[in-house]
Scaffold this motif. Structure first.
Motif, PDB file in Angstrom:
ATOM      1  N   GLN A  52       0.823  -1.212   0.000  1.00 39.34           N
ATOM      2  CA  GLN A  52       0.000   0.000   0.000  1.00 39.34           C
ATOM      3  C   GLN A  52       0.856   1.261   0.000  1.00 39.34           C
ATOM      4  O   GLN A  52       0.413   2.309  -0.479  1.00 39.34           O
ATOM      5  CB  GLN A  52      -0.950  -0.011   1.198  1.00 39.34           C
ATOM      6  CG  GLN A  52      -1.974  -1.150   1.146  1.00 39.34           C
ATOM      7  CD  GLN A  52      -3.064  -1.008   2.191  1.00 39.34           C
ATOM      8  OE1 GLN A  52      -3.613   0.069   2.383  1.00 39.34           O
ATOM      9  NE2 GLN A  52      -3.373  -2.102   2.883  1.00 39.34           N
ATOM     10  N   ASP A  53       2.085   1.179   0.514  1.00 44.52           N
ATOM     11  CA  ASP A  53       2.982   2.333   0.484  1.00 44.52           C
ATOM     12  C   ASP A  53       3.637   2.488  -0.888  1.00 44.52           C
ATOM     13  O   ASP A  53       3.743   3.593  -1.420  1.00 44.52           O
ATOM     14  CB  ASP A  53       4.055   2.206   1.572  1.00 44.52           C
ATOM     15  CG  ASP A  53       3.462   2.264   2.964  1.00 44.52           C
ATOM     16  OD1 ASP A  53       2.635   3.156   3.200  1.00 44.52           O
ATOM     17  OD2 ASP A  53       3.816   1.416   3.800  1.00 44.52           O
ATOM     18  N   VAL A  54       4.058   1.374  -1.457  1.00 42.74           N
ATOM     19  CA  VAL A  54       4.655   1.418  -2.790  1.00 42.74           C
ATOM     20  C   VAL A  54       3.611   1.757  -3.846  1.00 42.74           C
ATOM     21  O   VAL A  54       3.911   2.410  -4.851  1.00 42.74           O
ATOM     22  CB  VAL A  54       5.338   0.071  -3.104  1.00 42.74           C
ATOM     23  CG1 VAL A  54       5.892   0.049  -4.526  1.00 42.74           C
ATOM     24  CG2 VAL A  54       6.450  -0.201  -2.088  1.00 42.74           C
ATOM     25  N   ASN A  55       2.384   1.308  -3.627  1.00 44.31           N
ATOM     26  CA  ASN A  55       1.252   1.609  -4.509  1.00 44.31           C
ATOM     27  C   ASN A  55       1.515   1.177  -5.960  1.00 44.31           C
ATOM     28  O   ASN A  55       1.413   1.974  -6.893  1.00 44.31           O
ATOM     29  CB  ASN A  55       0.929   3.105  -4.463  1.00 44.31           C
ATOM     30  CG  ASN A  55      -0.438   3.423  -5.073  1.00 44.31           C
ATOM     31  OD1 ASN A  55      -1.322   2.563  -5.099  1.00 44.31           O
ATOM     32  ND2 ASN A  55      -0.605   4.629  -5.569  1.00 44.31           N
ATOM     33  N   PRO A  56       1.813  -0.108  -6.170  1.00 42.45           N
ATOM     34  CA  PRO A  56       2.118  -0.548  -7.535  1.00 42.45           C
ATOM     35  C   PRO A  56       0.896  -0.619  -8.435  1.00 42.45           C
ATOM     36  O   PRO A  56       1.025  -0.581  -9.663  1.00 42.45           O
ATOM     37  CB  PRO A  56       2.717  -1.937  -7.319  1.00 42.45           C
ATOM     38  CG  PRO A  56       2.053  -2.425  -6.066  1.00 42.45           C
ATOM     39  CD  PRO A  56       1.907  -1.212  -5.203  1.00 42.45           C
ATOM     40  N   PHE A  57      -0.299  -0.722  -7.841  1.00 47.75           N
ATOM     41  CA  PHE A  57      -1.504  -0.906  -8.643  1.00 47.75           C
ATOM     42  C   PHE A  57      -2.330   0.371  -8.776  1.00 47.75           C
ATOM     43  O   PHE A  57      -3.465   0.340  -9.267  1.00 47.75           O
ATOM     44  CB  PHE A  57      -2.373  -2.015  -8.035  1.00 47.75           C
ATOM     45  CG  PHE A  57      -1.671  -3.343  -7.928  1.00 47.75           C
ATOM     46  CD1 PHE A  57      -1.216  -3.995  -9.057  1.00 47.75           C
ATOM     47  CD2 PHE A  57      -1.448  -3.931  -6.689  1.00 47.75           C
ATOM     48  CE1 PHE A  57      -0.567  -5.224  -8.966  1.00 47.75           C
ATOM     49  CE2 PHE A  57      -0.793  -5.151  -6.576  1.00 47.75           C
ATOM     50  CZ  PHE A  57      -0.351  -5.794  -7.729  1.00 47.75           C
ATOM     51  N   GLY A  58      -1.798   1.478  -8.350  1.00 45.90           N
ATOM     52  CA  GLY A  58      -2.499   2.741  -8.470  1.00 45.90           C
ATOM     53  C   GLY A  58      -3.756   2.771  -7.617  1.00 45.90           C
ATOM     54  O   GLY A  58      -3.791   2.243  -6.495  1.00 45.90           O
ATOM     55  N   SER A  59      -4.809   3.377  -8.155  1.00 46.76           N
ATOM     56  CA  SER A  59      -6.070   3.520  -7.418  1.00 46.76           C
ATOM     57  C   SER A  59      -7.014   2.345  -7.623  1.00 46.76           C
ATOM     58  O   SER A  59      -8.115   2.330  -7.067  1.00 46.76           O
ATOM     59  CB  SER A  59      -6.787   4.802  -7.853  1.00 46.76           C
ATOM     60  OG  SER A  59      -7.122   4.736  -9.238  1.00 46.76           O
ATOM     61  N   HIS A  60      -6.618   1.353  -8.391  1.00 45.40           N
ATOM     62  CA  HIS A  60      -7.529   0.252  -8.731  1.00 45.40           C
ATOM     63  C   HIS A  60      -7.990  -0.548  -7.514  1.00 45.40           C
ATOM     64  O   HIS A  60      -9.173  -0.901  -7.435  1.00 45.40           O
ATOM     65  CB  HIS A  60      -6.868  -0.659  -9.767  1.00 45.40           C
ATOM     66  CG  HIS A  60      -6.622   0.022 -11.088  1.00 45.40           C
ATOM     67  ND1 HIS A  60      -7.642   0.392 -11.949  1.00 45.40           N
ATOM     68  CD2 HIS A  60      -5.470   0.431 -11.677  1.00 45.40           C
ATOM     69  CE1 HIS A  60      -7.126   0.970 -13.018  1.00 45.40           C
ATOM     70  NE2 HIS A  60      -5.814   1.023 -12.883  1.00 45.40           N
ATOM     71  N   PRO A  61      -7.136  -0.869  -6.540  1.00 41.95           N
ATOM     72  CA  PRO A  61      -7.638  -1.576  -5.358  1.00 41.95           C
ATOM     73  C   PRO A  61      -8.702  -0.786  -4.605  1.00 41.95           C
ATOM     74  O   PRO A  61      -9.731  -1.346  -4.204  1.00 41.95           O
ATOM     75  CB  PRO A  61      -6.385  -1.786  -4.508  1.00 41.95           C
ATOM     76  CG  PRO A  61      -5.263  -1.792  -5.491  1.00 41.95           C
ATOM     77  CD  PRO A  61      -5.654  -0.783  -6.528  1.00 41.95           C
ATOM     78  N   ARG A  62      -8.467   0.496  -4.405  1.00 43.00           N
ATOM     79  CA  ARG A  62      -9.445   1.311  -3.682  1.00 43.00           C
ATOM     80  C   ARG A  62     -10.761   1.399  -4.443  1.00 43.00           C
ATOM     81  O   ARG A  62     -11.853   1.254  -3.847  1.00 43.00           O
ATOM     82  CB  ARG A  62      -8.878   2.716  -3.453  1.00 43.00           C
ATOM     83  CG  ARG A  62      -9.858   3.679  -2.791  1.00 43.00           C
ATOM     84  CD  ARG A  62      -9.260   5.068  -2.667  1.00 43.00           C
ATOM     85  NE  ARG A  62      -8.849   5.604  -3.960  1.00 43.00           N
ATOM     86  CZ  ARG A  62      -9.704   6.153  -4.832  1.00 43.00           C
ATOM     87  NH1 ARG A  62     -10.992   6.230  -4.557  1.00 43.00           N
ATOM     88  NH2 ARG A  62      -9.253   6.624  -5.978  1.00 43.00           N
ATOM     89  N   VAL A  63     -10.694   1.620  -5.739  1.00 47.53           N
ATOM     90  CA  VAL A  63     -11.915   1.729  -6.546  1.00 47.53           C
ATOM     91  C   VAL A  63     -12.695   0.420  -6.517  1.00 47.53           C
ATOM     92  O   VAL A  63     -13.927   0.410  -6.402  1.00 47.53           O
ATOM     93  CB  VAL A  63     -11.559   2.118  -7.996  1.00 47.53           C
ATOM     94  CG1 VAL A  63     -12.788   2.062  -8.893  1.00 47.53           C
ATOM     95  CG2 VAL A  63     -10.946   3.514  -8.027  1.00 47.53           C
ATOM     96  N   LEU A  64     -11.992  -0.710  -6.605  1.00 49.40           N
ATOM     97  CA  LEU A  64     -12.669  -2.007  -6.564  1.00 49.40           C
ATOM     98  C   LEU A  64     -13.337  -2.236  -5.217  1.00 49.40           C
ATOM     99  O   LEU A  64     -14.486  -2.691  -5.152  1.00 49.40           O
ATOM    100  CB  LEU A  64     -11.659  -3.124  -6.849  1.00 49.40           C
ATOM    101  CG  LEU A  64     -12.209  -4.556  -6.786  1.00 49.40           C
ATOM    102  CD1 LEU A  64     -13.339  -4.750  -7.786  1.00 49.40           C
ATOM    103  CD2 LEU A  64     -11.090  -5.569  -7.024  1.00 49.40           C
ATOM    104  N   ALA A  65     -12.642  -1.931  -4.133  1.00 51.78           N
ATOM    105  CA  ALA A  65     -13.203  -2.136  -2.791  1.00 51.78           C
ATOM    106  C   ALA A  65     -14.448  -1.283  -2.582  1.00 51.78           C
ATOM    107  O   ALA A  65     -15.475  -1.762  -2.070  1.00 51.78           O
ATOM    108  CB  ALA A  65     -12.161  -1.823  -1.729  1.00 51.78           C
ATOM    109  N   GLU A  66     -14.390  -0.025  -2.974  1.00 49.92           N
ATOM    110  CA  GLU A  66     -15.544   0.859  -2.808  1.00 49.92           C
ATOM    111  C   GLU A  66     -16.706   0.416  -3.689  1.00 49.92           C
ATOM    112  O   GLU A  66     -17.870   0.443  -3.262  1.00 49.92           O
ATOM    113  CB  GLU A  66     -15.141   2.297  -3.140  1.00 49.92           C
ATOM    114  CG  GLU A  66     -14.164   2.910  -2.145  1.00 49.92           C
ATOM    115  CD  GLU A  66     -13.728   4.301  -2.553  1.00 49.92           C
ATOM    116  OE1 GLU A  66     -14.113   4.742  -3.670  1.00 49.92           O
ATOM    117  OE2 GLU A  66     -13.013   4.962  -1.772  1.00 49.92           O
ATOM    118  N   GLY A  67     -16.407   0.010  -4.910  1.00 55.05           N
ATOM    119  CA  GLY A  67     -17.472  -0.422  -5.808  1.00 55.05           C
ATOM    120  C   GLY A  67     -18.167  -1.684  -5.327  1.00 55.05           C
ATOM    121  O   GLY A  67     -19.397  -1.792  -5.385  1.00 55.05           O
TER     122      GLY A  67
END
Length: 590
Positions: free
Chosen positions: A203-218
């Motif tokens: 989560q600190d390196v953030n290799p996947f950008g905003s995609h994890p957050r967007v998926l979790a919220e969706g």
């Protein structure tokens, strides 16, 4: 006019016949019919029924001036029998409602599982076709994610979409980093200290950008309606189970005996209670159930809103089918930013081996991108989802068509009981004291307040079990509103936490004899929902998903290690400095 006169003449002829037959029978062993009814209804031992009418000074309920075919033992048996018969009648009416709720809870869960199974195959197919180096090791990760989705839809209070999605990406990062971003590291041990570091710092390196957050919220937003519906159906079944456990107060048992069996003491085994008498007795006995009327109506309205939000929109199926695209986009993001990610990882976790050249990375990225975006790999078979959607809509319409009939179930139950076998349209009836042409007492309405004027039964309190059931329905609606943001279009459902559950309470005098109440804790009762025993106040246990992949165990959860334990120290301040330097941002110490 003439017909009315004939009816009154018929009434008095019948009345005189009954009185004269009773009087003549009193002298010639007229308790035979009473004994027959006592035997047919299996009320108690026949030896307790006298052969001829007599006088029993110990009678407490069916007292009258003349001879009687009843004894004190018979009265006690009548009380036990009338309690048993009344509770059986109540359960026979509530059985269909309970079966409706439990059956549709199972139907909704089966539909959810079908949709989850379909989208799980889509997501697994992504790795099989586009990211073959990850295929075998990502199967348990995908299975765990969808298992959490199943638990979340089932109403499990310990499952959070945010935690589940981020845990999936935490475990995915080491595989993507070693086999796609840096293919030269593919032969490294999968469970090394370096892999743990990658998981911990994802989560600190953030290799996947905003995609994890967007998926979790969706997923949280789209699955909340289905989750709330699952919880609502469990609560409904629990409340109905509670009503079956509730007993009848002692005063209720006495009133029921006066209404149904005291005529037998005079040899009148065929006379039926007057309608007004029956309503007063039943409304007094079932006052605790009638207090559920308001909360139950609101509960049914909530069910209607939840099923409407679930079936009319396609958010649920679109969100589940979109998991594949979100994961694919996240991996592509990591590949596109491979050099930056590698630089940060080398500083935070330390280098493992020599990394391939930028040319090699770009070559690998080009191949992976072309494969993952090819028309063949991105084709999705929509027919199973369409079938599931149609089935969900059909189940919803069927369920609401039935459940609407039971909106007033608890307030209408006294009338249903009185309209069954107790009361018939006749010219004479039993008033509780004698044979009359019509009941002249005041007929009260439903509810605790109305029973203050009930001439047939004195209501002192409500069974604590029913008080707990009423409070549970009220609390559940508030709980749902606390868990999700309530909006008019149901498009803004946002998880806000599980909240707390209130304790059900109530009082019951010892003199009332509230059978079945005692010190039972309503929140600890087990309820059978969809063939699964569920502890009250907890979510239903989810069966092992048929699509679970047992081939490999997922990587173990990583505990944060103390500084200096790993080959390269990486405290939080080091991570922050490296991220700032990689982004070419200045850092100003406090």
């Amino acid at each position: 006019m003439f017909q009315t006169i004939l009816q009154r003449v018929d009434f008095w002829l019948i009345y005189l016949t009954v009185v004269l037959c009773g009087a003549s029978g009193a002298g010639v062993h007229s308790c035979h019919e009473v004994k027959t009814a006592f035997q047919l209804r299996q009320i108690g031992p026949l030896k307790w029924v006298p052969e001829a009418p007599g006088t029993d000074g110990e009678l407490q309920i069916c007292k009258h001036a003349g001879p009687s075919c009843c004894t004190r033992k018979m009265e006690e048996s009548y009380q036990a029998a009338v309690r048993r018969e009344t509770l059986q009648n109540i359960r026979s009416y509530s059985f269909e409602l309970k079966y409706l709720i439990v059956g549709h809870a199972s139907a909704f869960q089966d539909t959810f599982q079908s949709l989850l199974s379909f989208t799980l195959n889509l997501t697994t197919g992504l790795f099989d076709s586009a990211y073959e180096p990850l295929s075998q090791d990502t199967r348990p990760l995908v299975a765990d994610l969808f298992s959490d989705l199943s638990l979340f839809l089932g109403g499990d209070s310990n499952t959070s979409m945010e935690r589940s999605v981020h845990r999936f990406y935490d475990n995915l990062f080491p595989l993507v980093y070693r086999r796609l971003v840096n293919p030269g590291l593919a032969s490294a041990p999968p469970f090394s200290e370096h892999s743990e570091c990658l998981r911990m710092t994802r989560q600190d390196v953030n290799p996947f950008g905003s995609h994890p957050r967007v998926l979790a919220e969706g997923l949280t937003r789209a699955l909340s309606a289905g989750r709330a519906l699952s919880q609502a159906l469990v609560i409904g079944a629990e409340v109905l189970n509670a009503t079956e456990r509730a007993g009848l107060a002692r005063e209720c048992g006495r009133a029921l005996v006066r209404m149904q069996y005291c005529p037998h003491c005079r040899g009148l085994t065929l006379i039926r209670p007057c309608g007004g008498l029956c309503l007063n007795v039943m409304r007094g006995c079932l006052v605790g159930l009638s207090e559920l009327d308001g909360p139950w109506r609101r509960y049914v309205a909530l069910l209607q809103e939840l099923t409407g939000a679930l079936a009319e929109g396609h958010d649920l199926e679109l969100a589940l089918q979109g998991i594949r695209n979100h994961v694919n986009d996240a991996i592509l993001h990591a590949q596109l930013h491979g050099p930056r990610i590698s630089a940060i990882v080398d500083k935070v976790c330390g280098p493992l081996t020599d990394t391939p050249s930028v040319t090699s990375i770009r070559s690998t990225l080009k191949v992976m991108t072309s494969v993952s975006t090819s028309p063949t790999s991105m084709v999705m078979t929509s027919s199973p989802a369409e079938v599931t959607r149609d089935h969900l809509s059909h189940t919803r319409r069927e369920f609401m068509g039935y459940i609407q009939r039971y909106r007033s179930f608890f307030s209408a139950l006294p009338e249903m009981l009185c309209e069954s076998e107790m009361v018939v349209d006749d010219f004479t009836c039993w008033s509780g004291e004698d044979v009359v042409e019509s009941y002249v007492g005041r007929v009260v309405g439903n509810g605790l307040q109305a029973q203050k004027n009930n001439p047939e039964i004195k209501v002192r309190s409500i069974d604590p079990i029913l008080v707990g059931a009423r409070d549970r329905l009220e609390h559940f609606k508030r709980e749902i509103q606390g868990q999700v943001g309530w909006t008019t279009d149901w498009g803004g459902w946002v998880e806000k936490g599980s909240g707390t559950r209130e304790e059900a309470s109530g009082e019951c005098d010892d003199e009332d004899g509230c059978q079945g109440s005692g010190d039972e804790d309503f929140t600890n009762e087990r309820v059978d929902v969809a063939s699964t025993h569920v502890p009250f106040g907890k979510s239903p246990a989810v069966r092992e998903p048929p699509w679970h992949v047992p081939t490999a165990q997922p990587p173990p959860q990583v505990a944060v290690r103390a500084a200096g334990h790993t080959p390269t120290p990486h405290p939080a301040i080091t991570i922050t400095l490296i991220l700032l330097s990689a982004l070419a941002l200045p850092w100003h110490p406090l």
